[in-house]
Design a protein around this motif. Structure first.
Motif, PDB file in Angstrom:
ATOM      1  N   ASP A   1      -7.870   0.757  -2.478  1.00 44.57           N
ATOM      2  CA  ASP A   1      -9.289   0.406  -2.581  1.00 44.57           C
ATOM      3  C   ASP A   1     -10.136   1.354  -1.742  1.00 44.57           C
ATOM      4  O   ASP A   1     -11.177   1.837  -2.185  1.00 44.57           O
ATOM      5  CB  ASP A   1      -9.539  -1.030  -2.116  1.00 44.57           C
ATOM      6  CG  ASP A   1      -9.017  -2.071  -3.091  1.00 44.57           C
ATOM      7  OD1 ASP A   1      -8.674  -1.712  -4.238  1.00 44.57           O
ATOM      8  OD2 ASP A   1      -8.956  -3.251  -2.691  1.00 44.57           O
ATOM      9  N   PHE A   2      -9.700   1.623  -0.529  1.00 39.92           N
ATOM     10  CA  PHE A   2     -10.439   2.496   0.373  1.00 39.92           C
ATOM     11  C   PHE A   2     -10.580   3.899  -0.211  1.00 39.92           C
ATOM     12  O   PHE A   2     -11.662   4.479  -0.208  1.00 39.92           O
ATOM     13  CB  PHE A   2      -9.744   2.550   1.743  1.00 39.92           C
ATOM     14  CG  PHE A   2     -10.315   3.575   2.675  1.00 39.92           C
ATOM     15  CD1 PHE A   2     -11.606   3.457   3.167  1.00 39.92           C
ATOM     16  CD2 PHE A   2      -9.554   4.670   3.074  1.00 39.92           C
ATOM     17  CE1 PHE A   2     -12.132   4.410   4.037  1.00 39.92           C
ATOM     18  CE2 PHE A   2     -10.073   5.619   3.938  1.00 39.92           C
ATOM     19  CZ  PHE A   2     -11.370   5.489   4.417  1.00 39.92           C
ATOM     20  N   THR A   3      -9.488   4.448  -0.705  1.00 43.38           N
ATOM     21  CA  THR A   3      -9.536   5.825  -1.189  1.00 43.38           C
ATOM     22  C   THR A   3     -10.185   5.937  -2.566  1.00 43.38           C
ATOM     23  O   THR A   3     -10.597   7.029  -2.955  1.00 43.38           O
ATOM     24  CB  THR A   3      -8.129   6.457  -1.229  1.00 43.38           C
ATOM     25  OG1 THR A   3      -7.279   5.686  -2.078  1.00 43.38           O
ATOM     26  CG2 THR A   3      -7.545   6.560   0.169  1.00 43.38           C
TER      27      THR A   3
ATOM     28  N   ARG B   1     -11.419   1.210  10.534  1.00 40.60           N
ATOM     29  CA  ARG B   1     -10.485   0.067  10.500  1.00 40.60           C
ATOM     30  C   ARG B   1      -9.375   0.277   9.480  1.00 40.60           C
ATOM     31  O   ARG B   1      -8.199   0.026   9.776  1.00 40.60           O
ATOM     32  CB  ARG B   1     -11.228  -1.228  10.156  1.00 40.60           C
ATOM     33  CG  ARG B   1     -11.903  -1.900  11.305  1.00 40.60           C
ATOM     34  CD  ARG B   1     -12.338  -3.324  10.979  1.00 40.60           C
ATOM     35  NE  ARG B   1     -12.997  -3.470   9.683  1.00 40.60           N
ATOM     36  CZ  ARG B   1     -14.302  -3.289   9.467  1.00 40.60           C
ATOM     37  NH1 ARG B   1     -15.095  -2.938  10.458  1.00 40.60           N
ATOM     38  NH2 ARG B   1     -14.814  -3.458   8.263  1.00 40.60           N
ATOM     39  N   VAL B   2      -9.730   0.728   8.281  1.00 44.42           N
ATOM     40  CA  VAL B   2      -8.715   0.894   7.238  1.00 44.42           C
ATOM     41  C   VAL B   2      -7.739   2.008   7.604  1.00 44.42           C
ATOM     42  O   VAL B   2      -6.523   1.847   7.446  1.00 44.42           O
ATOM     43  CB  VAL B   2      -9.365   1.161   5.859  1.00 44.42           C
ATOM     44  CG1 VAL B   2      -8.313   1.503   4.814  1.00 44.42           C
ATOM     45  CG2 VAL B   2     -10.170  -0.045   5.403  1.00 44.42           C
TER      46      VAL B   2
ATOM     47  N   CYS C   1      -1.900  -2.294   6.557  1.00 40.18           N
ATOM     48  CA  CYS C   1      -2.722  -2.368   5.338  1.00 40.18           C
ATOM     49  C   CYS C   1      -2.073  -3.325   4.351  1.00 40.18           C
ATOM     50  O   CYS C   1      -0.851  -3.358   4.212  1.00 40.18           O
ATOM     51  CB  CYS C   1      -2.817  -0.995   4.667  1.00 40.18           C
ATOM     52  SG  CYS C   1      -4.243  -0.041   5.133  1.00 40.18           S
ATOM     53  N   GLY C   2      -2.910  -4.066   3.644  1.00 45.11           N
ATOM     54  CA  GLY C   2      -2.413  -4.893   2.560  1.00 45.11           C
ATOM     55  C   GLY C   2      -2.008  -4.025   1.380  1.00 45.11           C
ATOM     56  O   GLY C   2      -2.231  -2.811   1.380  1.00 45.11           O
TER      57      GLY C   2
END
Length: 83
Positions: free
Chosen positions: A31-33, A14-15, A24-25
Motif C-alpha cells: 500500500d505504501f509503495t 512509520r511504514v 509491517c502487515g
C-alpha cells in the motif's frame, strides 16, 4: 496545510521503520509503495523506498534507514526549505 504534509512524512517514516523491524502487515508495504502521498517531498521518499531492491542486504537496509530519517526530519519540519 503544513500539518497535513508533516502527517504524510510521519506516515512514510512509520511504514519504513515498521518494514525494517519486520512489523509491517501483509499489505502495508505494498500500500505504501503503491499509493501516492499528497506532499511531494514525502512522496519522493515513498518513490525512492519503492525502488530499493528487496529482499535486500546491508546496503538496501542503510538506504531505507536514511529514507526513514529523512521522513522523520520532514515530519518535524526540519527538512531543508521547511519551517
Amino acid at each position: 496545510m503544513i500539518e497535513g504534509l508533516q502527517q504524510d512524512a510521519a506516515y512514510a517514516a512509520r511504514v519504513i521503520r515498521a518494514f525494517l523491524d519486520g512489523a509491517c502487515g501483509d499489505y502495508d508495504w505494498d500500500d505504501f509503495t503503491s499509493c501516492s502521498l499528497s506532499d511531494p517531498d514525502a512522496d519522493s521518499i515513498r518513490l525512492r523506498a519503492a525502488r530499493v531492491p528487496l529482499p535486500g542486504g546491508d546496503d538496501e537496509r542503510r538506504t531505507l534507514i536514511a529514507l526513514a530519517e529523512e521522513a522523520e526530519s520532514l515530519a518535524r519540519g526540519t527538512a531543508a526549505g521547511r519551517s
